[in-house]
Scaffold this active site. Sequence first.
Site, PDB file in Angstrom:
ATOM      1  N   LYS A  93       1.498 -32.411  12.444  1.00  0.00           N
ATOM      2  CA  LYS A  93       2.450 -31.876  11.468  1.00  0.00           C
ATOM      3  C   LYS A  93       3.302 -33.016  10.956  1.00  0.00           C
ATOM      4  O   LYS A  93       3.882 -33.769  11.740  1.00  0.00           O
ATOM      5  CB  LYS A  93       3.347 -30.813  12.123  1.00  0.00           C
ATOM      6  CG  LYS A  93       4.270 -30.110  11.126  1.00  0.00           C
ATOM      7  CD  LYS A  93       3.547 -29.004  10.420  1.00  0.00           C
ATOM      8  CE  LYS A  93       4.342 -28.455   9.248  1.00  0.00           C
ATOM      9  NZ  LYS A  93       4.308 -29.321   8.048  1.00  0.00           N
ATOM     10  N   LYS A 117      10.026 -36.397  17.027  1.00  0.00           N
ATOM     11  CA  LYS A 117      10.855 -35.453  16.280  1.00  0.00           C
ATOM     12  C   LYS A 117      10.335 -34.032  16.466  1.00  0.00           C
ATOM     13  O   LYS A 117      11.096 -33.093  16.736  1.00  0.00           O
ATOM     14  CB  LYS A 117      10.850 -35.823  14.793  1.00  0.00           C
ATOM     15  CG  LYS A 117      11.720 -34.936  13.920  1.00  0.00           C
ATOM     16  CD  LYS A 117      11.551 -35.261  12.447  1.00  0.00           C
ATOM     17  CE  LYS A 117      11.890 -36.681  12.125  1.00  0.00           C
ATOM     18  NZ  LYS A 117      11.854 -36.965  10.672  1.00  0.00           N
ATOM     19  N   LYS A 129       1.364 -38.039   9.678  1.00  0.00           N
ATOM     20  CA  LYS A 129       2.015 -38.373   8.413  1.00  0.00           C
ATOM     21  C   LYS A 129       0.959 -38.868   7.436  1.00  0.00           C
ATOM     22  O   LYS A 129      -0.129 -39.285   7.841  1.00  0.00           O
ATOM     23  CB  LYS A 129       3.071 -39.468   8.622  1.00  0.00           C
ATOM     24  CG  LYS A 129       4.179 -39.465   7.589  1.00  0.00           C
ATOM     25  CD  LYS A 129       5.185 -38.346   7.804  1.00  0.00           C
ATOM     26  CE  LYS A 129       6.316 -38.402   6.785  1.00  0.00           C
ATOM     27  NZ  LYS A 129       7.346 -37.396   7.026  1.00  0.00           N
ATOM     28  N   GLY A 168       5.817 -31.849   2.397  1.00  0.00           N
ATOM     29  CA  GLY A 168       6.322 -32.812   1.433  1.00  0.00           C
ATOM     30  C   GLY A 168       7.142 -33.900   2.088  1.00  0.00           C
ATOM     31  O   GLY A 168       7.524 -33.821   3.257  1.00  0.00           O
ATOM     32  N   ASP A 169       7.415 -34.924   1.329  1.00  0.00           N
ATOM     33  CA  ASP A 169       8.284 -36.022   1.738  1.00  0.00           C
ATOM     34  C   ASP A 169       8.755 -36.663   0.435  1.00  0.00           C
ATOM     35  O   ASP A 169       8.707 -36.023  -0.626  1.00  0.00           O
ATOM     36  CB  ASP A 169       7.538 -37.019   2.645  1.00  0.00           C
ATOM     37  CG  ASP A 169       8.462 -38.008   3.346  1.00  0.00           C
ATOM     38  OD1 ASP A 169       9.131 -37.612   4.311  1.00  0.00           O
ATOM     39  OD2 ASP A 169       8.529 -39.182   2.930  1.00  0.00           O
TER      40      ASP A 169
END
Length: 449
Positions: A93, A117, A129, A168-169
């Site tokens: 994730k 995290k 990521k 999203g990022d």
Amino acid sequence: MSAPTAQLQAIHELVLRRNPGETEFHQAVQEVLDSLGPVMAKHPEYGEARVIERICEPERQVIFRVPWTDDKGRVEIHRGFRVEFNSALGPYKGGLRFHPSVYLGIVKFLGFEQIFKNALTGLPIGGGKGGSDFDPKGRSDGEVMRFCQSFMTELYRHIGEYTDVPAGDIGVGGREIGYLFGQYKRITNRYESAVLTGKGLGWGGSAVRKEATGYGTVFFTDEMLRARGHSLDGRTVVVSGSGNVAIHAVEKAQHLGATVVAVSDSGGYVVDETGIDLDLLKDVKEVRRGRMSDYAEERGDRSRFVAGGSIWDVPCDVALPCATQNELDEQGAKALVDNGCIAVAEGANMPATPDAVRLLTDAGVLFGPGKAANAGGVATSALEMQQNASRDSWSHDFTEERLAQIMRGIHERTAAAADEYGSPGNYVVGANTSAFIQVADAMLAHGVI
């Protein structure tokens, strides 16, 4: 040199040799390793099973070509990435970042941080990521759509609600998630809602997802202050950045009684002693996609714009770096300390340099590391996955309360781990040790894989 220290130093040297030139990834690994000496001394089984070495090596790294055609009919080629780092706690994730600075080292740094995290949330999600060196700024909707469709044409074979769930990022908002999801649906002939998070509310998205990272950072900051008998109420706050995270950090800080006196963008920063006008900030940044200089011009005499410079020179009680990695350096940290700042929490990923973190913690400033303080975004993504799995939709108030509970839990776990491993009040040590132990125990249970 103790045996655990020597072992950790050897692991760091191994990471440097195997990943040359990836400076952000090296920094992220070192920051975690610096916390793990007492853990390794207490749990020699982690060293015997080489758990740290396995955590530092991604389970899978995917790099692919992304060809697409711009509005003038020219073929352009970008590079896409997905690093599936660790699935000990659940499916990978983590977000997708579209920005010219993206390369493998950035994606690995972000993915490595994401492992810990995600573990801190207490939810069943692993770490990953991805992204591309494509820049959506200045591109038409048609160009962004064609890029996203080409990107997903390769990525789709590597993701799934039980495998890897991107979000999203930077550079990937609701528009990009929509195009990516549409192409996934078209290729697979499945309406697999939980394959992507950050979706629109009308088609599987979660309330509070847009606000979650900024809100979560402020919730965590308030918990740190309350542990010392204080709160955000009545405090002056500086927030770097003016994107989604920063805007919603401003919003929630104001809701909790703070006065946000400065925000910034790449052109400079605005100081507004009476408090940032949130409605104007949202209009300038989210609607018109303008600059902070535009905000200052419309705000008039009530604010001043400083081109360039350092926002950390603005006196405040609380500082929330919410822009990008390594934006708060030692000089900025010294300015905060000299001006009486009592708390700093990272809304962005690794925005404070190691020297800045050391200076702040040595000065007794409360410091919330990003893997704890900005975990609200991924936590709410996991809540979106829960809603998709149950074909349900939760109210804004219910979802925000779940987010607040998760951030309180993160604070409690990090504070307890810091106490247990000899660093009371050190949230960096607490976050790293608490998350590492959770992931390491799961890896031991799964065997050598």
